[in-house]
Design an enzyme around this catalytic site. Structure first.
Site, PDB file in Angstrom:
ATOM      1  CE  LYS A 125      -1.018  -0.507   4.986  1.00  0.00           C
ATOM      2  NZ  LYS A 125      -0.381  -1.851   5.133  1.00  0.00           N
ATOM      3  CG  ASN A 148      -0.007   3.559   7.742  1.00  0.00           C
ATOM      4  OD1 ASN A 148       0.106   3.775   8.946  1.00  0.00           O
ATOM      5  ND2 ASN A 148       0.425   2.439   7.173  1.00  0.00           N
ATOM      6  CG  HIS A 194      -1.287  -5.462  11.827  1.00  0.00           C
ATOM      7  ND1 HIS A 194      -0.148  -5.117  12.526  1.00  0.00           N
ATOM      8  CD2 HIS A 194      -1.207  -4.860  10.613  1.00  0.00           C
ATOM      9  CE1 HIS A 194       0.590  -4.325  11.761  1.00  0.00           C
ATOM     10  NE2 HIS A 194      -0.020  -4.170  10.610  1.00  0.00           N
TER      11      HIS A 194
END
Length: 488
Positions: A125, A148, A194
């Site tokens: 990403k 981010n 995660h």
């Protein structure tokens, strides 16, 4: 800076006073909100005090007067258990949001059709976000990139016509953005990551899917089961723009790849045509099959913006071309790439040095190993993650030798035993020295010294950036190395 005027006269708690937390406090204060700050660490609290913000222990606060809690994305929301501040806010009925939610509310108030691209996925990403921003800048747009990656979103310029925000979003950030509604949302891939913060892969995938479900145009890769499921849910909606590197099935792609060649599949009534957009071979910053997907995703975002502009649903100048294949082809060739992601840092004769320090898990390291067919002198290790490097076994034949560092050395040695020659180097400097020696003596046409650790850095380095910088500096210091210019 974006002034958060939609929170004017409201009392807002900001918890987590790193870079994005303090930026949020500034934006809220500039917009007329009354801000109260807190952090578990004294350093964060002191930074807020220096800027003149009210600092008060939220564990002892009166929550009845608070409009919302703005939470840093690193603070646990649900798993392994809610942070104490989350429990207090929930008990008091106080809304919990993140900084991207503040941006979304400002956009809705100021210019709801301002171009907004949001990008997520387990891997790729950041590169896709940077590449999308690069392409839009090359087309002449005022392009604001953050989230981010790079800058906190509230430090960017405010939403406006002909100004495009290209925002990378982690699953944590999506979780904190209930009114997320981008012009184009892109979903690249979903693999286990995660899970300590999301509990299950299904929950993690559902959070990622929220970004594209909420978008005006959903650009979705159809190359894994979770993303394909998200695409199938939107099929027939008129909002889906699927793309594939060649493994997708069940959904007809609008962009696809054959090898390193990228194509667009255009549909007009009963007619369909395919047009080659670009060939990535020879672009060092876009090596590897994973970067084929990243490039397709970036192009899908551009195509989605053009679709909205054509429908009059995007605040851009009438008739302005966004999907301009010739200019996009030229811009792909000039993409500088990102530091620490398949970054070519130098050469010593035929030996190529690649900094892929961002590869902190086996899935990321797999992308790097796939980019080179043979003669890889692989530096791996650090603080291990669950699963180790066993999933990489089908690619072990590409590795001439491995050089193992950090806490993972013993575990990785056990996995490689009898299959790949290796040595336990211990430190990055020793690993680089040994790998360079062996690569130079190999006689291979283009041997590759590859730092792609498949591990976190925390045992020896503060983060993957510091680890990658150390690798670059060590390579640059070697006699005879032709170092490449550092990427911005």
């Amino acid at each position: 800076m974006i002034r958060a005027s939609t929170f004017k006269a409201k009392r807002v708690a900001v918890f987590g006073l790193g870079g994005s937390g303090l930026a949020s406090a500034r934006a809220l204060s500039e917009g007329g909100a009354e801000v109260v700050c807190w952090d578990d660490g004294e350093a964060g609290r002191e930074a807020a005090r220096r800027e003149g913000f009210e600092v008060a222990d939220l564990a002892a606060a009166d929550w009845s007067g608070l409009s919302c809690l703005l939470l840093a994305p690193g603070v646990p929301l649900t798993h392994p258990e809610p942070h104490w501040v989350v429990r207090l806010a929930t008990a008091a009925g106080v809304e919990i949001i993140g900084d991207i939610e503040v941006f979304c509310r400002q956009r809705a108030a100021l210019c709801p059709t301002a171009p907004f691209v949001a990008i997520t996925g387990t891997n790729g990403k950041s590169t896709t976000t940077a590449l999308t921003a690069h392409l839009l800048s090359a087309l002449g747009f005022d392009t604001q990139m953050g989230g981010n990656i790079g800058k906190a979103i509230l430090t960017l310029e405010a939403p406006a016509a002909d100004r495009v925000h290209v925002i990378e979003m982690s699953s944590f950030q999506i979780d904190l953005t209930p009114s997320l509604a981008p012009s184009v949302g892109a979903l690249l891939n979903v693999t286990p990551d995660h899970l300590d913060r999301h509990g299950t892969i299904e929950h993690y995938a559902a959070i990622k899917e929220r970004l594209v479900i909420a978008a005006d145009i959903a650009a979705i890769a159809i190359d894994d089961a979770y993303t394909r499921r998200a695409a199938e849910a939107l099929e027939g909606s008129g909002r889906l723009l699927p793309f594939t590197v060649g493994k997708g099935a069940g959904v007809v792609p609008r962009l696809y790849a054959i090898g390193s060649s990228l194509f667009a599949h255009e549909i007009s009534g009963s007619h369909a045509t395919s047009e080659e957009i670009a060939v990535l071979e020879g672009i060092p910053s876009l090596r590897g099959r994973h970067n084929v997907q990243n490039a397709l995703a970036a192009l899908a975002c551009i195509r989605g913006l053009q679709h909205l502009a054509d429908a009059g649903r995007l605040a851009v100048a009438p008739g302005r071309r966004i999907w301009d294949i010739e200019r996009l082809r030229d811009a792909l060739a000039t993409f500088p790439g990102l530091p620490h992601r398949m970054e070519e840092v130098g050469r010593l004769g035929p030996v190529l040095f690649i900094n892929d320090s961002k590869a902190t898990n086996a899935d990321s390291a797999q992308k790097a190993l796939l980019a080179f067919p043979e003669a890889i002198y692989w530096i791996a290790g650090g603080k291990p993650k669950s699963g180790g490097i066993a999933p990489l076994a089908p690619l072990f034949s590409r590795i001439a030798k491995a050089y193992l560092i950090g806490e993972a050395a013993a575990e990785f040695a056990e996995t490689l035993q009898g299959t790949v020659p290796f040595e336990r180097s211990g430190t990055l400097a020793d690993a680089l020295s040994a790998a360079t020696r062996d690569a130079a003596a190999s006689g291979a046409r283009e041997p590759v010294v590859l730092l792609s650790p498949a591990c976190a850095s925390f045992d020896q380095f503060k983060n993957f950036e510091v680890r990658g910088d150390a690798f670059r500096d060590l390579v640059s210091a070697m006699p005879g190395v032709a170092a490449r210019e550092r990427r911005p």
